[in-house]
Scaffold this motif. Structure first.
Motif, short mmCIF file in Angstrom:
data_model
loop_
_atom_site.label_atom_id
_atom_site.label_comp_id
_atom_site.label_asym_id
_atom_site.label_seq_id
_atom_site.Cartn_x
_atom_site.Cartn_y
_atom_site.Cartn_z
N ASN A 190 0.61 -1.17 0.02
CA ASN A 190 0.10 -0.17 -0.22
C ASN A 190 0.85 0.80 -0.04
N ILE A 191 1.98 0.65 0.59
CA ILE A 191 2.97 2.03 0.06
C ILE A 191 4.20 2.36 -0.85
N GLY A 192 3.76 1.64 -1.31
CA GLY A 192 5.01 1.51 -2.96
C GLY A 192 5.79 0.38 -2.22
N LEU A 193 6.76 -0.35 -1.19
CA LEU A 193 7.22 -0.23 -0.77
C LEU A 193 7.92 -2.39 -1.50
N ALA A 194 6.26 -2.44 -2.43
CA ALA A 194 6.90 -3.87 -2.74
C ALA A 194 5.83 -4.09 -3.14
N ASP A 195 5.48 -5.53 -3.90
CA ASP A 195 4.94 -5.62 -5.01
C ASP A 195 3.67 -7.00 -4.15
N ALA A 196 4.67 -7.74 -3.32
CA ALA A 196 3.80 -8.75 -2.49
C ALA A 196 4.62 -8.56 -1.43
N ILE A 197 3.90 -9.70 -0.11
CA ILE A 197 4.12 -9.91 0.81
C ILE A 197 4.79 -11.69 1.44
N CYS A 198 5.50 -11.83 2.28
CA CYS A 198 4.79 -13.25 3.09
C CYS A 198 5.29 -13.03 4.40
N ASP A 199 4.18 -13.50 4.91
CA ASP A 199 3.79 -13.24 6.66
C ASP A 199 3.16 -14.59 6.84
N ILE A 200 2.61 -14.77 7.79
CA ILE A 200 2.21 -15.21 8.24
C ILE A 200 0.48 -15.37 8.39
N VAL A 201 -0.39 -16.42 8.25
CA VAL A 201 -1.53 -16.07 8.17
C VAL A 201 -2.27 -16.71 8.51
N SER A 202 -3.36 -16.55 9.64
CA SER A 202 -4.32 -17.51 10.49
C SER A 202 -5.13 -17.43 10.17
N SER A 203 -6.17 -15.99 10.34
CA SER A 203 -6.88 -16.35 10.57
C SER A 203 -7.80 -15.61 8.59
N GLY A 204 -6.63 -14.85 8.16
CA GLY A 204 -7.14 -13.91 6.89
C GLY A 204 -7.50 -13.08 7.04
N SER A 205 -7.94 -12.60 8.27
CA SER A 205 -8.34 -11.50 8.74
C SER A 205 -7.35 -9.99 8.59
N THR A 206 -6.20 -10.54 8.74
CA THR A 206 -5.55 -8.99 8.20
C THR A 206 -4.95 -8.92 6.98
N LEU A 207 -5.20 -9.77 5.92
CA LEU A 207 -5.12 -10.09 4.88
C LEU A 207 -6.28 -8.83 4.43
N PHE A 208 -7.42 -9.23 4.33
CA PHE A 208 -8.49 -8.73 4.59
C PHE A 208 -8.60 -7.39 4.51
N LYS A 209 -7.83 -7.48 5.52
CA LYS A 209 -8.65 -5.17 6.11
C LYS A 209 -7.78 -4.68 5.31
N ASN A 210 -6.64 -5.28 4.40
CA ASN A 210 -5.13 -4.33 4.33
C ASN A 210 -5.40 -4.44 2.35
N GLY A 211 -6.42 -5.58 2.08
CA GLY A 211 -7.08 -5.49 0.33
C GLY A 211 -5.42 -6.26 -0.03
N LEU A 212 -5.22 -7.25 0.77
CA LEU A 212 -4.99 -8.25 0.25
C LEU A 212 -5.47 -9.84 -0.46
N LYS A 213 -4.91 -10.34 -0.92
CA LYS A 213 -5.22 -11.89 -0.98
C LYS A 213 -4.27 -13.04 -1.34
N GLU A 214 -3.87 -14.15 -0.53
CA GLU A 214 -3.53 -15.29 -0.77
C GLU A 214 -2.75 -15.44 -2.32
N ILE A 215 -2.06 -15.98 -2.72
CA ILE A 215 -1.48 -17.02 -4.02
C ILE A 215 -0.86 -17.89 -3.45
N GLU A 216 -0.21 -18.32 -2.76
CA GLU A 216 1.06 -19.13 -2.38
C GLU A 216 1.08 -19.66 -0.91
N THR A 217 1.29 -20.90 -0.53
CA THR A 217 1.52 -20.66 0.86
C THR A 217 2.27 -21.97 0.50
N LEU A 218 4.01 -21.51 1.46
CA LEU A 218 4.60 -21.55 1.67
C LEU A 218 4.87 -22.94 2.93
N LEU A 219 4.40 -23.14 3.81
CA LEU A 219 4.31 -23.64 5.05
C LEU A 219 2.94 -23.91 5.27
#
Length: 285
Positions: free
Chosen positions: A148-177
């Motif tokens: 959202n601040i133009g620092l990156a095109d994507a993120i990689c972080d921990i996801v529990s419920s997915g609510s944080t991604l939703f609030k920040n307008g993000l969608k999952e495209i790959e699960t590493l582990l």
């Protein structure tokens, strides 16, 4: 007598669930506000409250003997440290996410793009395995705001419920582990501490087996008893007791929680009646 030294996360959900399992295995801890170390009243155990990311090094150096830690942190910072017990709580994923408006739909679409993450070792390893080249921006905390601040095109972080991604307008495209809390051990643990760990682990296993099982009591017509018993493996075999009503028996057994509804449906279809299900606090086998 020496004390077994265990590290747990200083705060957050993993801290709460770590302290809960210690309580469930009968360990009472005097824990004042903002304490960094506390002793158990009824077991030779010292608890160290540490930052999650620092725990692998404390284990490696032998400052603590064992730790309750997220498997994702061990994969990132402590792959040399052995896991002796999977604890089944604090489950999450480490995933790559992009803005909902992004045209990227897979890992390959991130070739040459920028990824913000707190897990550079994990991401680099995953990218290398999949032959994708991307530019990593290492961020500690608030990774999800990077696109959202133009620092990156994507993120990689921990996801529990997915609510944080939703609030920040993000969608999952790959699960590493996929990750959960685990019990990890220091390579420098002493033989005396290993003996204490064996006792601690025995208690933990009893609690985990109880949580993953249900105690079932039911009434069965004797004519269908063999069929009903075949559906109930139990720990060794079901307990069968005659009822006062002629031609009927009471059957007691244990069902694995993962198979619970399938077994109950099969029992009903086989003629079982009056099915009573009880939670199990601890199970020693």
């Amino acid at each position: 007598m020496s004390k077994l030294k265990i590290a747990v996360q200083k705060s957050g959900r993993l801290n709460e669930e770590s302290m809960r399992i210690l309580k469930n295995i009968g360990i009472s801890i005097d824990n004042g506000k903002d304490q960094l170390k506390a002793s158990a009243r009824n077991f030779p155990l010292e608890v160290f409250y540490l930052r999650n990311g620092d725990i692998p090094q404390y284990l490696r150096d032998g400052v603590v003997d064992i730790a309750i830690i997220g498997e994702n942190v061990l994969i990132e910072k402590g792959q040399d440290l052995p896991i002796v017990e999977r604890l089944g709580f604090s489950k999450c994923k480490v995933s790559i996410a992009v803005p909902k408006s992004s045209k990227s739909k897979s890992l390959q679409d991130l070739e040459g793009k920028r990824i913000a993450t707190s897990y550079p070792n994990t991401v680099n390893h995953f990218l290398k395995l999949n032959k994708v080249s991307a530019d990593l921006h290492v961020i500690n905390g608030s990774v999800e705001i990077a696109p959202n601040i133009g620092l990156a095109d994507a993120i990689c972080d921990i996801v529990s419920s997915g609510s944080t991604l939703f609030k920040n307008g993000l969608k999952e495209i790959e699960t590493l582990l996929k990750s959960e809390a685990v019990l990890a051990v220091s390579p420098k643990i002493s033989n005396e501490s290993k003996t204490l760990l064996d006792t601690l682990q025995f208690r933990i296993q009893a609690v985990l087996k109880g949580q993953n099982s249900k105690y079932v009591l039911l009434n069965a017509p004797n004519a269908k008893l063999n069929t009903i018993i075949s559906l109930l493996p139990g720990m060794k075999s079901p307990t069968v007791l005659p009822l006062a009503k002629e031609g009927w028996s009471s059957v007691h057994s244990v069902i694995n929680g993962n198979e619970f509804w399938e077994v109950i449906d099969a029992l009903k279809a086989a003629g079982a009646q009056g099915i009573l299900v009880c939670p199990i606090e601890k199970m020693v086998v």
